[in-house]
Design a protein around this motif. Sequence first.
Motif, PDB file in Angstrom:
ATOM      1  N   ARG A  52      36.310 -27.236 117.620  1.00  0.00           N
ATOM      2  CA  ARG A  52      37.716 -27.130 117.477  1.00  0.00           C
ATOM      3  C   ARG A  52      38.181 -25.833 117.003  1.00  0.00           C
ATOM      4  NH1 ARG A  52      40.416 -29.762 112.638  1.00  0.00           N
ATOM      5  NH2 ARG A  52      38.470 -30.602 112.223  1.00  0.00           N
ATOM      6  N   LEU A  53      39.271 -25.202 117.336  1.00  0.00           N
ATOM      7  CA  LEU A  53      39.672 -23.908 117.018  1.00  0.00           C
ATOM      8  C   LEU A  53      41.235 -24.128 116.311  1.00  0.00           C
ATOM      9  CD1 LEU A  53      37.947 -23.361 119.738  1.00  0.00           C
ATOM     10  CD2 LEU A  53      39.200 -21.502 119.709  1.00  0.00           C
ATOM     11  N   ALA A  77      42.452 -27.881 120.305  1.00  0.00           N
ATOM     12  CA  ALA A  77      43.159 -26.923 119.421  1.00  0.00           C
ATOM     13  C   ALA A  77      43.736 -27.763 118.407  1.00  0.00           C
ATOM     14  CB  ALA A  77      44.361 -26.645 120.339  1.00  0.00           C
ATOM     15  N   ASP A  78      43.519 -27.106 116.930  1.00  0.00           N
ATOM     16  CA  ASP A  78      44.362 -27.371 116.030  1.00  0.00           C
ATOM     17  C   ASP A  78      45.399 -26.756 115.719  1.00  0.00           C
ATOM     18  OD1 ASP A  78      42.849 -29.042 113.276  1.00  0.00           O
ATOM     19  OD2 ASP A  78      44.095 -27.535 112.784  1.00  0.00           O
ATOM     20  N   LYS A  95      41.164 -29.381 125.561  1.00  0.00           N
ATOM     21  CA  LYS A  95      40.651 -30.708 125.963  1.00  0.00           C
ATOM     22  C   LYS A  95      41.043 -32.013 125.223  1.00  0.00           C
ATOM     23  CE  LYS A  95      38.487 -29.161 129.793  1.00  0.00           C
ATOM     24  NZ  LYS A  95      39.474 -29.035 130.876  1.00  0.00           N
ATOM     25  N   LYS A  96      41.715 -31.196 124.036  1.00  0.00           N
ATOM     26  CA  LYS A  96      42.328 -32.293 123.094  1.00  0.00           C
ATOM     27  C   LYS A  96      43.051 -31.482 122.205  1.00  0.00           C
ATOM     28  CE  LYS A  96      39.322 -34.412 120.413  1.00  0.00           C
ATOM     29  NZ  LYS A  96      38.894 -35.103 118.766  1.00  0.00           N
ATOM     30  N   VAL A  97      44.163 -32.229 121.563  1.00  0.00           N
ATOM     31  CA  VAL A  97      44.790 -31.244 120.676  1.00  0.00           C
ATOM     32  C   VAL A  97      44.855 -32.475 119.218  1.00  0.00           C
ATOM     33  CG1 VAL A  97      46.361 -30.024 122.122  1.00  0.00           C
ATOM     34  CG2 VAL A  97      47.145 -32.188 121.339  1.00  0.00           C
ATOM     35  N   ARG A  98      44.671 -31.634 117.992  1.00  0.00           N
ATOM     36  CA  ARG A  98      44.939 -32.324 116.822  1.00  0.00           C
ATOM     37  C   ARG A  98      45.734 -31.816 116.192  1.00  0.00           C
ATOM     38  NH1 ARG A  98      44.068 -30.997 111.071  1.00  0.00           N
ATOM     39  NH2 ARG A  98      44.046 -32.998 110.044  1.00  0.00           N
ATOM     40  N   ILE A 126      44.920 -37.810 115.905  1.00  0.00           N
ATOM     41  CA  ILE A 126      45.854 -37.717 114.848  1.00  0.00           C
ATOM     42  C   ILE A 126      45.000 -37.587 113.618  1.00  0.00           C
ATOM     43  CG2 ILE A 126      47.583 -39.121 113.223  1.00  0.00           C
ATOM     44  CD1 ILE A 126      48.250 -40.567 115.916  1.00  0.00           C
ATOM     45  N   GLY A 127      45.074 -36.665 113.004  1.00  0.00           N
ATOM     46  CA  GLY A 127      44.213 -36.302 111.700  1.00  0.00           C
ATOM     47  C   GLY A 127      45.017 -36.573 110.548  1.00  0.00           C
TER      48      GLY A 127
END
Length: 350
Positions: A52-53, A77-78, A95-98, A126-127
């Motif tokens: 994650r970045l 992507a964070d 490949k995913k967003v947070r 969802i964090g």
Amino acid sequence: MREKRKVAVGRVIIGGDAKVSVQSMTNTATADFDSTLSQIRELERVGCDIIRLAVCNNDDLASCRKLVKEAKAPLVADIQFDWKLAAACSELGFKKVRFNPGNIGSNENVRKLTEVCKANGTPIRIGVNGGSLQKDIELKYGRTAEGLCESALCHAALLEKFGFYDIVLSVKSSNVKTCTQAYRLLNEKCDYPLHLGITESGAKLAGIVKSSIGIGSLLLDGIGNTIRVSLTGNPVQEAEVANKILGALGLKKNCEIISCPTCSRCKVNLSAIYDEVEAMLENVALPLKVAVMGCVVNGPGEAAEADFGVAGGEGKSVIFSRGKILKTVSNENIVAELKKLLDEHISENS
Ligand code: SF4
């Protein structure tokens, strides 16, 4: 226990019957392409499955345009507040967003983002964090396990309203008890895969202990599909610890060293031998148990489950396999003799 939905983060599957994956997060400036790529490579090298970045602005985005092409592990992507940035990351090949739907403004923004993510096949994590619960939930529940769980479910319901189900949930807290209770509640209440972590767990030994207890206790009960160990410092250590947790729980086939705590019967420098054996096995991916024991009297018997082992003695030590002594060697040659055997075994089984 209900099986969790499968969510594909690039080539890594989270949920269903997929193995538990390891995640970490870079802490270089994302806009600094070279440093970030070098950290991504290090993380890939130590077995980090998903990386994650933080993406905070257009400079970060420009660097990410190249990073998503270079990275072998899928990148996540964070995002904090800007739904357009999240949408751009989805378009770019993350490949995913947070993010938290509550942080990106109106429901309309959430709707627009889900449309982009759907079109690109980008899942959303969802964090929820204990320190940043939305006000109404915090007022009703306080920073409790119930509050964390409720917050995650509310956010998920908002995505569901827009027909979006490619969701991973996390409910992190720095309090191990609250955090694990929240995950247990959430696990009962939904079939979304869970990303486990104890947030702000600290550094070094204290952080490792907290994360291992929290993540480990949940995994032991079959809860959790992907994990991130949060430690202040170099993220490479996070991935290493996460892999050790999975190995210790038998969720990852890896090389394991067992060693005794030593006592007055030990006549060799066992911790030095341990270090050498550990270095020797660093890149060995075979399921192999190697014992490093302090004395011949108890070592081979105590470590009878080990594939190979050494047990120290006065001047001479023994090398054993599954409790049976294979040979006696002088103490100066313990590691070299063990290495010969291990090399043979590894080349036969690779
Ligand atoms: S294996 Fe031997 S040296 Fe190690 S703790 Fe047991 S008795 Fe002591």
